[in-house]
Design an enzyme around this catalytic site. Structure first.
Site, PDB file in Angstrom:
ATOM      1  N   LYS A  13      30.564   5.453   3.906  1.00 35.38           N
ATOM      2  CA  LYS A  13      30.147   5.184   2.537  1.00 35.38           C
ATOM      3  C   LYS A  13      30.826   4.867   2.269  1.00 35.38           C
ATOM      4  CE  LYS A  13      24.896   4.379   4.890  1.00 35.38           C
ATOM      5  NZ  LYS A  13      23.871   4.887   4.451  1.00 35.38           N
ATOM      6  N   TYR A  53      21.528  -4.795   6.399  1.00 35.89           N
ATOM      7  CA  TYR A  53      20.248  -4.339   6.265  1.00 35.89           C
ATOM      8  C   TYR A  53      19.406  -5.028   5.909  1.00 35.89           C
ATOM      9  CZ  TYR A  53      23.035  -0.237   5.003  1.00 35.89           C
ATOM     10  OH  TYR A  53      24.053   1.087   5.159  1.00 35.89           O
ATOM     11  N   PHE A  61      13.587   0.127  -1.599  1.00 38.70           N
ATOM     12  CA  PHE A  61      15.029   1.310  -1.909  1.00 38.70           C
ATOM     13  C   PHE A  61      15.949   0.348  -1.692  1.00 38.70           C
ATOM     14  CE2 PHE A  61      13.464   1.845   2.335  1.00 38.70           C
ATOM     15  CZ  PHE A  61      14.926   1.631   2.521  1.00 38.70           C
ATOM     16  N   ARG A  89      24.127   9.190  16.390  1.00 36.74           N
ATOM     17  CA  ARG A  89      23.092   9.642  15.846  1.00 36.74           C
ATOM     18  C   ARG A  89      22.640  10.755  15.804  1.00 36.74           C
ATOM     19  NH1 ARG A  89      20.608   5.471  12.387  1.00 36.74           N
ATOM     20  NH2 ARG A  89      19.023   6.771  12.415  1.00 36.74           N
ATOM     21  N   THR A  95      18.350  10.283   8.842  1.00 35.94           N
ATOM     22  CA  THR A  95      18.741  10.368   7.381  1.00 35.94           C
ATOM     23  C   THR A  95      18.977  10.677   6.228  1.00 35.94           C
ATOM     24  OG1 THR A  95      17.896   8.088   8.673  1.00 35.94           O
ATOM     25  CG2 THR A  95      17.648   7.712   6.148  1.00 35.94           C
ATOM     26  N   ASN A 116      23.348   9.274   0.952  1.00 31.44           N
ATOM     27  CA  ASN A 116      23.648   9.819   1.814  1.00 31.44           C
ATOM     28  C   ASN A 116      25.171   9.981   3.193  1.00 31.44           C
ATOM     29  OD1 ASN A 116      23.006   7.273   3.296  1.00 31.44           O
ATOM     30  ND2 ASN A 116      21.354   8.294   4.585  1.00 31.44           N
ATOM     31  N   HIS A 119      26.728   5.648   7.890  1.00 28.87           N
ATOM     32  CA  HIS A 119      25.917   4.530   8.856  1.00 28.87           C
ATOM     33  C   HIS A 119      26.128   4.685   9.839  1.00 28.87           C
ATOM     34  CE1 HIS A 119      23.487   1.358   9.868  1.00 28.87           C
ATOM     35  NE2 HIS A 119      24.521   0.629  10.821  1.00 28.87           N
ATOM     36  N   GLU A 130      26.284  -5.400  14.244  1.00 33.60           N
ATOM     37  CA  GLU A 130      26.473  -4.953  12.887  1.00 33.60           C
ATOM     38  C   GLU A 130      28.243  -4.803  13.782  1.00 33.60           C
ATOM     39  OE1 GLU A 130      25.102  -0.538  13.040  1.00 33.60           O
ATOM     40  OE2 GLU A 130      23.452  -1.505  12.205  1.00 33.60           O
TER      41      GLU A 130
HETATM   42  N1  UDP Z   1      17.922   4.981   2.450  1.00 32.50           N
HETATM   43  C1  UDP Z   1      17.714   5.100   0.632  1.00 32.50           C
HETATM   44  N2  UDP Z   1      15.908   5.974   1.027  1.00 32.50           N
HETATM   45  C2  UDP Z   1      14.974   5.816   1.478  1.00 32.50           C
HETATM   46  C3  UDP Z   1      15.952   5.342   2.765  1.00 32.50           C
HETATM   47  C4  UDP Z   1      16.925   5.242   2.840  1.00 32.50           C
HETATM   48  O1  UDP Z   1      18.141   5.032  -0.170  1.00 32.50           O
HETATM   49  O2  UDP Z   1      13.947   6.652   1.603  1.00 32.50           O
HETATM   50  C5  UDP Z   1      19.698   4.618   2.329  1.00 32.50           C
HETATM   51  C6  UDP Z   1      19.790   5.553   3.176  1.00 32.50           C
HETATM   52  O3  UDP Z   1      21.291   5.013   2.803  1.00 32.50           O
HETATM   53  C7  UDP Z   1      19.996   5.066   4.458  1.00 32.50           C
HETATM   54  C8  UDP Z   1      19.889   3.737   4.788  1.00 32.50           C
HETATM   55  O4  UDP Z   1      19.087   3.556   2.995  1.00 32.50           O
HETATM   56  O5  UDP Z   1      20.981   5.450   4.944  1.00 32.50           O
HETATM   57  C9  UDP Z   1      18.701   2.516   5.360  1.00 32.50           C
HETATM   58  O6  UDP Z   1      18.294   3.516   6.028  1.00 32.50           O
HETATM   59  P1  UDP Z   1      17.140   3.511   7.727  1.00 32.50           P
HETATM   60  O7  UDP Z   1      15.902   3.111   7.267  1.00 32.50           O
HETATM   61  O8  UDP Z   1      18.109   2.412   8.504  1.00 32.50           O
HETATM   62  O9  UDP Z   1      18.299   4.446   7.742  1.00 32.50           O
HETATM   63  P2  UDP Z   1      19.372   5.064   8.528  1.00 32.50           P
HETATM   64  O10 UDP Z   1      19.323   3.971   9.685  1.00 32.50           O
HETATM   65  O11 UDP Z   1      20.837   4.730   8.348  1.00 32.50           O
HETATM   66  O12 UDP Z   1      19.520   6.693   9.192  1.00 32.50           O
HETATM   67 MG    MG Z   2      18.955   2.063  10.168  1.00 37.15          MG
END
Ligand code: UDP
Ligand code: MG
Length: 133
Positions: A13, A53, A61, A89, A95, A116, A119, A130
């Site tokens: 990112k 997304y 968020f 993962r 996450t 974070n 991705h 994706e």
């Molecule tokens: N995110 C955030 N706040 C939250 C949860 C997620 O800003 O409370 C952001 C974070 O960058 C995360 C992305 O949204 O990686 C996508 O969320 P997801 O739940 O799909 O998690 P991931 O698949 O990235 O682990």
């Molecule tokens: Mg996700």
């Protein structure tokens, strides 16, 4: 693709690019014997990010997430190997960096869930979507 292999979509990112850890992250996947099959440095448009997304569009968020992902260039990659989605993962960690252990990428390189740095696809189906995007 060889039998039994799969592909995942991993992107570094904007904050990860800014932090200067692109090489460190790629090195970890190479050391784990993942095969890099595609890589692109790009500044993703808001429209592309909204498609990526789309499942999260009702989450509080989401607007901030799209803005964050649009704030600078990213490194988009496709990695291929047996069970790469799940292993990818696991290497990323939870996450939220606050919930994950050191020794994972989220555990080692970042602090906040909203920044974070990386991705990784969460299933073979989402990886396919994706990668196509
Ligand atoms: N995110 C955030 N706040 C939250 C949860 C997620 O800003 O409370 C952001 C974070 O960058 C995360 C992305 O949204 O990686 C996508 O969320 P997801 O739940 O799909 O998690 P991931 O698949 O990235 O682990
Ligand atoms: Mg996700």
């Amino acid at each position: 693709m060889a039998p039994n292999t799969e592909r995942t979509f991993i992107s570094i990112k904007p904050d990860g690019v800014q932090q200067g850890i692109v090489g460190d992250i790629i090195k970890q996947f190479e050391q784990k014997c993942f095969h890099l099959v595609a890589m692109k440095f790009l500044h993703a448009s808001e429209e592309l990010l909204k498609q990526h997304y789309t499942d999260l569009k009702d989450r509080p968020f989401y607007p901030g997430l799209v803005k964050y992902m649009n704030s600078g260039p990213i490194v988009a990659m496709v990695w291929e190997v047996l069970r790469v989605v799940k292993t990818g993962r696991l290497m990323l960690g939870e996450t939220n960096p606050a919930d994950t252990k050191p020794g994972t990428i989220h555990g080692d390189f970042c602090i906040r869930v909203g920044r974070n740095i990386i991705h990784g696809s969460d299933s073979v189906e989402s990886a396919q979507k994706e990668i196509n995007l």
